[in-house]
Design a protein around this motif. Structure first.
Motif, PDB file in Angstrom:
ATOM      1  N   LEU A  40       3.127  73.729  18.427  1.00  0.00           N
ATOM      2  CA  LEU A  40       4.187  74.722  18.573  1.00  0.00           C
ATOM      3  C   LEU A  40       5.354  74.120  19.334  1.00  0.00           C
ATOM      4  O   LEU A  40       5.241  73.082  19.992  1.00  0.00           O
ATOM      5  CB  LEU A  40       3.671  75.973  19.296  1.00  0.00           C
ATOM      6  N   HIS A  41       6.494  74.798  19.209  1.00  0.00           N
ATOM      7  CA  HIS A  41       7.694  74.438  19.964  1.00  0.00           C
ATOM      8  C   HIS A  41       8.080  75.630  20.819  1.00  0.00           C
ATOM      9  O   HIS A  41       8.198  76.748  20.324  1.00  0.00           O
ATOM     10  CB  HIS A  41       8.845  74.082  19.019  1.00  0.00           C
ATOM     11  N   GLN A  42       8.244  75.389  22.115  1.00  0.00           N
ATOM     12  CA  GLN A  42       8.625  76.442  23.048  1.00  0.00           C
ATOM     13  C   GLN A  42      10.020  76.132  23.586  1.00  0.00           C
ATOM     14  O   GLN A  42      10.190  75.219  24.402  1.00  0.00           O
ATOM     15  CB  GLN A  42       7.620  76.511  24.200  1.00  0.00           C
ATOM     16  N   PRO A  43      11.053  76.842  23.132  1.00  0.00           N
ATOM     17  CA  PRO A  43      12.423  76.545  23.590  1.00  0.00           C
ATOM     18  C   PRO A  43      12.573  76.796  25.091  1.00  0.00           C
ATOM     19  O   PRO A  43      11.915  77.670  25.660  1.00  0.00           O
ATOM     20  CB  PRO A  43      13.286  77.523  22.784  1.00  0.00           C
ATOM     21  N   TYR A  44      13.455  76.022  25.717  1.00  0.00           N
ATOM     22  CA  TYR A  44      13.773  76.265  27.113  1.00  0.00           C
ATOM     23  C   TYR A  44      14.665  77.498  27.239  1.00  0.00           C
ATOM     24  O   TYR A  44      15.528  77.748  26.389  1.00  0.00           O
ATOM     25  CB  TYR A  44      14.517  75.071  27.709  1.00  0.00           C
ATOM     26  N   ALA A  45      14.481  78.251  28.314  1.00  0.00           N
ATOM     27  CA  ALA A  45      15.411  79.320  28.646  1.00  0.00           C
ATOM     28  C   ALA A  45      16.782  78.694  28.923  1.00  0.00           C
ATOM     29  O   ALA A  45      16.869  77.542  29.365  1.00  0.00           O
ATOM     30  CB  ALA A  45      14.922  80.085  29.872  1.00  0.00           C
ATOM     31  N   ARG A  46      17.836  79.438  28.665  1.00  0.00           N
ATOM     32  CA  ARG A  46      19.183  78.894  28.776  1.00  0.00           C
ATOM     33  C   ARG A  46      19.469  78.313  30.175  1.00  0.00           C
ATOM     34  O   ARG A  46      19.999  77.206  30.304  1.00  0.00           O
ATOM     35  CB  ARG A  46      20.206  79.990  28.448  1.00  0.00           C
ATOM     36  N   ASP A  47      19.099  79.050  31.224  1.00  0.00           N
ATOM     37  CA  ASP A  47      19.370  78.585  32.584  1.00  0.00           C
ATOM     38  C   ASP A  47      18.592  77.307  32.905  1.00  0.00           C
ATOM     39  O   ASP A  47      19.114  76.404  33.579  1.00  0.00           O
ATOM     40  CB  ASP A  47      19.016  79.672  33.596  1.00  0.00           C
ATOM     41  N   LEU A 201      23.796  62.898  21.513  1.00  0.00           N
ATOM     42  CA  LEU A 201      25.238  62.790  21.290  1.00  0.00           C
ATOM     43  C   LEU A 201      25.761  63.944  20.456  1.00  0.00           C
ATOM     44  O   LEU A 201      26.764  64.577  20.805  1.00  0.00           O
ATOM     45  CB  LEU A 201      25.558  61.459  20.606  1.00  0.00           C
ATOM     46  N   LEU A 202      25.086  64.238  19.352  1.00  0.00           N
ATOM     47  CA  LEU A 202      25.553  65.308  18.472  1.00  0.00           C
ATOM     48  C   LEU A 202      25.572  66.649  19.191  1.00  0.00           C
ATOM     49  O   LEU A 202      26.513  67.444  19.027  1.00  0.00           O
ATOM     50  CB  LEU A 202      24.665  65.374  17.222  1.00  0.00           C
ATOM     51  N   ASP A 203      24.558  66.902  20.013  1.00  0.00           N
ATOM     52  CA  ASP A 203      24.505  68.165  20.748  1.00  0.00           C
ATOM     53  C   ASP A 203      25.586  68.221  21.823  1.00  0.00           C
ATOM     54  O   ASP A 203      26.210  69.271  22.047  1.00  0.00           O
ATOM     55  CB  ASP A 203      23.131  68.354  21.395  1.00  0.00           C
ATOM     56  N   ALA A 204      25.821  67.096  22.517  1.00  0.00           N
ATOM     57  CA  ALA A 204      26.860  67.060  23.546  1.00  0.00           C
ATOM     58  C   ALA A 204      28.231  67.327  22.936  1.00  0.00           C
ATOM     59  O   ALA A 204      29.073  68.014  23.538  1.00  0.00           O
ATOM     60  CB  ALA A 204      26.845  65.714  24.266  1.00  0.00           C
ATOM     61  N   LEU A 205      28.471  66.803  21.744  1.00  0.00           N
ATOM     62  CA  LEU A 205      29.739  67.047  21.068  1.00  0.00           C
ATOM     63  C   LEU A 205      29.897  68.521  20.717  1.00  0.00           C
ATOM     64  O   LEU A 205      30.975  69.108  20.878  1.00  0.00           O
ATOM     65  CB  LEU A 205      29.838  66.186  19.809  1.00  0.00           C
ATOM     66  N   MET A 206      28.827  69.141  20.232  1.00  0.00           N
ATOM     67  CA  MET A 206      28.899  70.566  19.906  1.00  0.00           C
ATOM     68  C   MET A 206      29.205  71.403  21.147  1.00  0.00           C
ATOM     69  O   MET A 206      30.005  72.345  21.098  1.00  0.00           O
ATOM     70  CB  MET A 206      27.593  71.034  19.266  1.00  0.00           C
ATOM     71  N   GLU A 214      27.863  76.886  21.363  1.00  0.00           N
ATOM     72  CA  GLU A 214      26.856  76.356  20.435  1.00  0.00           C
ATOM     73  C   GLU A 214      26.315  75.053  20.995  1.00  0.00           C
ATOM     74  O   GLU A 214      27.080  74.197  21.449  1.00  0.00           O
ATOM     75  CB  GLU A 214      27.463  76.129  19.049  1.00  0.00           C
ATOM     76  N   SER A 215      25.004  74.895  20.949  1.00  0.00           N
ATOM     77  CA  SER A 215      24.377  73.731  21.572  1.00  0.00           C
ATOM     78  C   SER A 215      23.966  72.663  20.565  1.00  0.00           C
ATOM     79  O   SER A 215      23.578  71.564  20.958  1.00  0.00           O
ATOM     80  CB  SER A 215      23.150  74.158  22.381  1.00  0.00           C
ATOM     81  N   PHE A 216      24.035  72.975  19.260  1.00  0.00           N
ATOM     82  CA  PHE A 216      23.706  71.972  18.253  1.00  0.00           C
ATOM     83  C   PHE A 216      24.316  72.387  16.924  1.00  0.00           C
ATOM     84  O   PHE A 216      24.776  73.522  16.750  1.00  0.00           O
ATOM     85  CB  PHE A 216      22.192  71.774  18.122  1.00  0.00           C
ATOM     86  N   ASP A 217      24.343  71.431  15.987  1.00  0.00           N
ATOM     87  CA  ASP A 217      24.911  71.648  14.655  1.00  0.00           C
ATOM     88  C   ASP A 217      23.752  71.834  13.675  1.00  0.00           C
ATOM     89  O   ASP A 217      23.204  70.855  13.160  1.00  0.00           O
ATOM     90  CB  ASP A 217      25.769  70.431  14.269  1.00  0.00           C
ATOM     91  N   PRO A 218      23.333  73.076  13.418  1.00  0.00           N
ATOM     92  CA  PRO A 218      22.137  73.299  12.587  1.00  0.00           C
ATOM     93  C   PRO A 218      22.282  72.719  11.193  1.00  0.00           C
ATOM     94  O   PRO A 218      23.210  73.046  10.464  1.00  0.00           O
ATOM     95  CB  PRO A 218      22.007  74.825  12.562  1.00  0.00           C
TER      96      PRO A 218
END
Length: 408
Positions: A40-47, A201-206, A214-218
């Motif tokens: 499974l994948h458990q996303p981090y909370a935003r904070d 890098l891609l996420d930092a650019l977004m 937006e934190s990533f380019d889906p």
């Protein structure tokens, strides 16, 4: 053969969340065979993700915040371990050990005193689960003169090597990490290194381009609408890191927020768009990988298959560029060999934990550059019953382990 169950946890440099994998294993040491029970994948909370990115960046972070993050990550890792067992309807009391490397917030293997730091209290994981937790795999290799990367070399060797095919396993995570598996099947010929940035890098650019909205380019949907800015691409491809010969590993902040800020400024000066910047960055990631394959793999050995894992396999443009630049070389996700792309990293840390309790050195000096093979990880005992089982297991590992490693 004796059956045992092991949990592996992983938090990649893109800091999107924790991957957890429950494995059923047969055998031990270099005869280890694994079957994925559940992942499974458990996303981090935003904070929490914001705190991780701050701690991983080039700016300062208070000691109090680092200590808090260490504790919070430990709690989050423990929750992921419990959740993967619960979803598999499996009792944690049957699990032998947990491989928990932590989240790497600093990695600098060069200089007089190379260092690496992963946060996520293993004592919290052991306390919350009652299962012996093995952590901090990377440090021993770094202290032995290695890069601490790729730790996946041994696991990939056990999972993916083929007697007739020269293969490369490419992990498209926060960083693009390569492991070369020659058809000869000798562990001493396995190579590996970090080719360059990927999602970090891609996420930092977004984040820069959208003000953090937006934190990533889906799927690469923004990047595919742009045009590659060739002058900027060539400038990036001449970065000294990409030209260095392996063994090598990427300092975590080299292509992070500061690089992204500069990239945005460069594109504005060229009157490019958001889409152009993301498109160019995706070309950069792809060419960083494919040029590394051409430059640094052994000459005279044809590359016969590329296996891909990590979140980047969902980026349609990146996949297309890799396929285009590796024309003629079969390319597929690790799923085709029974290892889900999203679970490969967590499975690898479960296997490293198994090798530690088996007394087997799990780094690959030919890949990391370490002075020799080393046992990896620190052990934090679980419940008294679980720890007694681990001690009994370790006491029964009587084969000449170092010799077994050298003979492969």
């Amino acid at each position: 053969m004796t059956t045992r169950w092991i949990i592996g946890l992983a938090s990649g440099s893109s800091a999107d969340g924790i991957d957890a994998a429950l494995l059923e294993t047969e055998g031990s040491g270099l005869d280890l065979q694994v079957r994925l029970v559940h992942a499974l994948h458990q996303p981090y909370a935003r904070d929490l993700r914001t705190l991780i990115l701050r701690a991983s960046g080039s700016g300062s972070c208070e000691t109090k915040q680092l200590s808090l993050l260490h504790r919070l990550l430990g709690e989050t890792f423990a929750a992921a371990a419990r959740q993967v067992a619960d979803r598999a309807s499996f009792s944690l009391q049957r699990v032998q050990c947990i491989g928990c490397p932590g989240h790497t917030v600093w990695h600098e293997p060069e200089g007089r005193f190379p260092s690496t730091l992963g946060l996520g209290m293993p004592a919290v994981v052991a306390e919350r689960t009652g299962v012996t937790t093995i952590s901090d795999f990377r440090t021993r290799d770094v202290v032995a003169g290695g890069q601490g990367v790729p730790l996946a070399g041994m696991a990939d060797y056990l999972l993916f090597r083929h007697p007739q095919e020269n293969r490369v396993v490419v992990h498209l995570g926060g960083l693009a990490r390569l492991v070369y598996l020659p058809a000869t099947g000798r562990i001493q010929e396995v190579l590996g290194f970090e080719a360059g940035p990927c999602n970090i890098l891609l996420d930092a650019l977004m984040r820069q381009l959208t003000g953090g909205r937006e934190s990533f380019d889906p799927g690469g949907k923004h990047a595919v609408q742009g045009h590659c800015l060739e002058p900027l691409l060539e400038r990036w491809l001449n970065h000294p890191y990409l030209l260095r010969r392996p063994p090598k590993s990427l300092p975590r902040n080299l292509f992070g927020e500061d690089f992204a800020i500069q990239a945005v400024q460069q594109v504005r000066q060229m009157e490019g768009s958001l889409h152009d910047l993301l498109c160019t960055a995706t070309h950069f990631v792809a060419q960083g990988i494919t040029r590394s394959l051409r430059r640094f793999l052994p000459a005279g050995r044809a590359l016969e298959r590329v296996l891909l894992s990590g979140g980047g396999v969902r980026n349609g443009l990146l996949w297309h560029l890799l396929e285009q630049q590796l024309a003629g070389v079969p390319m597929e996700r690790t799923d085709a060999l029974g290892i889900p792309a999203a679970a490969r990293k967590a499975m690898g840390f479960a296997m490293l934990a198994a090798l530690t309790v088996d007394g087997i050195p799990a780094n690959v000096p030919s890949a990391t550059g370490a002075a020799g093979a080393r046992l990896l990880g620190n052990l934090t005992p679980g419940s008294s019953t679980n720890w007694a089982r681990c001690l009994a297991w370790m006491a029964n590992q009587t084969s000449p382990l170092a010799m077994a490693y050298e003979e492969m």
